[in-house]
Design a protein around this motif. Structure first.
Motif, PDB file in Angstrom:
ATOM      1  N   ARG A   6      12.113  13.162 -53.274  1.00 35.00           N
ATOM      2  CA  ARG A   6      11.819  12.225 -52.180  1.00 35.00           C
ATOM      3  C   ARG A   6      12.500  10.887 -52.460  1.00 35.00           C
ATOM      4  O   ARG A   6      12.269  10.290 -53.501  1.00 35.00           O
ATOM      5  N   PHE A   8      13.411   6.893 -52.000  1.00 30.08           N
ATOM      6  CA  PHE A   8      12.674   5.670 -51.731  1.00 30.08           C
ATOM      7  C   PHE A   8      13.594   4.491 -52.012  1.00 30.08           C
ATOM      8  O   PHE A   8      14.662   4.654 -52.588  1.00 30.08           O
ATOM      9  N   ARG A 135       7.020   5.152 -46.599  1.00 32.73           N
ATOM     10  CA  ARG A 135       5.794   5.635 -47.258  1.00 32.73           C
ATOM     11  C   ARG A 135       6.042   5.896 -48.752  1.00 32.73           C
ATOM     12  O   ARG A 135       5.235   5.554 -49.606  1.00 32.73           O
ATOM     13  N   HIS A 136       7.202   6.495 -49.040  1.00 37.83           N
ATOM     14  CA  HIS A 136       7.562   6.754 -50.445  1.00 37.83           C
ATOM     15  C   HIS A 136       7.809   5.447 -51.189  1.00 37.83           C
ATOM     16  O   HIS A 136       7.495   5.321 -52.369  1.00 37.83           O
ATOM     17  N   ALA A 139       4.515   3.941 -52.099  1.00 36.24           N
ATOM     18  CA  ALA A 139       3.912   4.658 -53.228  1.00 36.24           C
ATOM     19  C   ALA A 139       4.610   4.335 -54.539  1.00 36.24           C
ATOM     20  O   ALA A 139       3.973   4.190 -55.576  1.00 36.24           O
ATOM     21  N   THR A 140       5.920   4.177 -54.480  1.00 39.73           N
ATOM     22  CA  THR A 140       6.696   4.029 -55.710  1.00 39.73           C
ATOM     23  C   THR A 140       6.969   2.580 -56.072  1.00 39.73           C
ATOM     24  O   THR A 140       6.441   2.063 -57.048  1.00 39.73           O
ATOM     25  N   THR A 165      -0.236  13.051 -53.991  1.00 37.73           N
ATOM     26  CA  THR A 165       0.318  11.727 -54.334  1.00 37.73           C
ATOM     27  C   THR A 165       1.376  11.857 -55.416  1.00 37.73           C
ATOM     28  O   THR A 165       2.360  11.123 -55.413  1.00 37.73           O
ATOM     29  N   HIS A 167       3.598  13.961 -55.782  1.00 37.85           N
ATOM     30  CA  HIS A 167       4.919  14.274 -55.208  1.00 37.85           C
ATOM     31  C   HIS A 167       5.668  12.991 -54.864  1.00 37.85           C
ATOM     32  O   HIS A 167       6.874  12.907 -54.976  1.00 37.85           O
ATOM     33  N   TYR A 168       4.903  12.001 -54.395  1.00 39.91           N
ATOM     34  CA  TYR A 168       5.507  10.718 -54.025  1.00 39.91           C
ATOM     35  C   TYR A 168       5.812   9.897 -55.266  1.00 39.91           C
ATOM     36  O   TYR A 168       6.743   9.121 -55.296  1.00 39.91           O
TER      37      TYR A 168
END
Length: 199
Positions: A6, A8, A135-136, A139-140, A165, A167-168
């Motif tokens: 994913r 980011f 969104r990623h 999270a990151t 979570t 996964h992100y």
């Protein structure tokens, strides 16, 4: 199951977009809504459905977003960070927001993604920026990198379990380095004090 990588934005890339002087009103709007999502972790469909009554006062007396995620129906409770609040304020008197009681005058997902591509080019960011990337990024780069525990991030993202979570959550090398530095410093204190004792 093969894990999907994913993408980011890094903190630097995010600030580059946030600080970029953009003359086009259309691109300014798209940038602002994308940044809002990066600082709240809300998916496109949840930003689109965000109404004034989804904002309330949280346990700490500050403004929070209280909203059920459309995808999973789980409740997201998100304290509003200053940049997100600044964007809410900016569009509070926008005709579309006033007519629809919405927080932001969002465009279709297709248009948002097309214009985000333009913004990426303007900012010299070699990634294919999509709205879901926000969104990623939340999270990151916004939360986990800055030491927010994964359980807290999971709750704000409205995930039903921690596995989703993870996964992100790309554990960034920088974060690993910082965490290990704390440990190294601890050990060097122990070593110094035990060396003094033995001498």
């Amino acid at each position: 199951m093969k894990e999907v990588e994913r993408d980011f934005l890094t903190e630097e890339e995010l600030l580059k977009i946030y600080n970029k002087k953009i003359s086009s009103e259309r691109l300014q709007l798209v940038r602002d809504i994308f940044i809002f999502s990066c600082y709240t972790g809300l998916a496109y469909v949840d930003v689109k459905g965000l109404k004034k009554d989804h904002i309330g006062i949280g346990i700490d007396g500050e403004k929070w977003i209280f909203k059920n995620r459309q995808k999973t129906e789980t409740k997201s409770k998100i304290p509003i960070l200053p940049i997100a609040e600044e964007i809410i304020e900016k569009y509070s008197n926008h005709p579309k927001c006033l007519n629809e009681n919405s927080i932001l005058p969002i465009l279709t997902n297709q248009k948002m993604n097309a214009y985000l591509k333009e913004i990426g080019d303007l900012c010299d960011i070699p990634k294919e920026i999509t709205f879901h990337m926000a969104r990623h990024t939340f999270a990151t780069s916004v939360t986990l990198t800055n030491g927010v525990p994964i359980e807290t991030v999971s709750k704000m993202l409205g995930h039903k379990n921690l596995h989703t979570t993870q996964h992100y959550a790309k554990v960034l090398d920088r974060k690993v380095s910082e965490d290990m530095k704390v440990l190294k410093d601890k050990f060097s204190i122990y070593n110094n004090s035990s060396n003094k004792k033995s001498s």
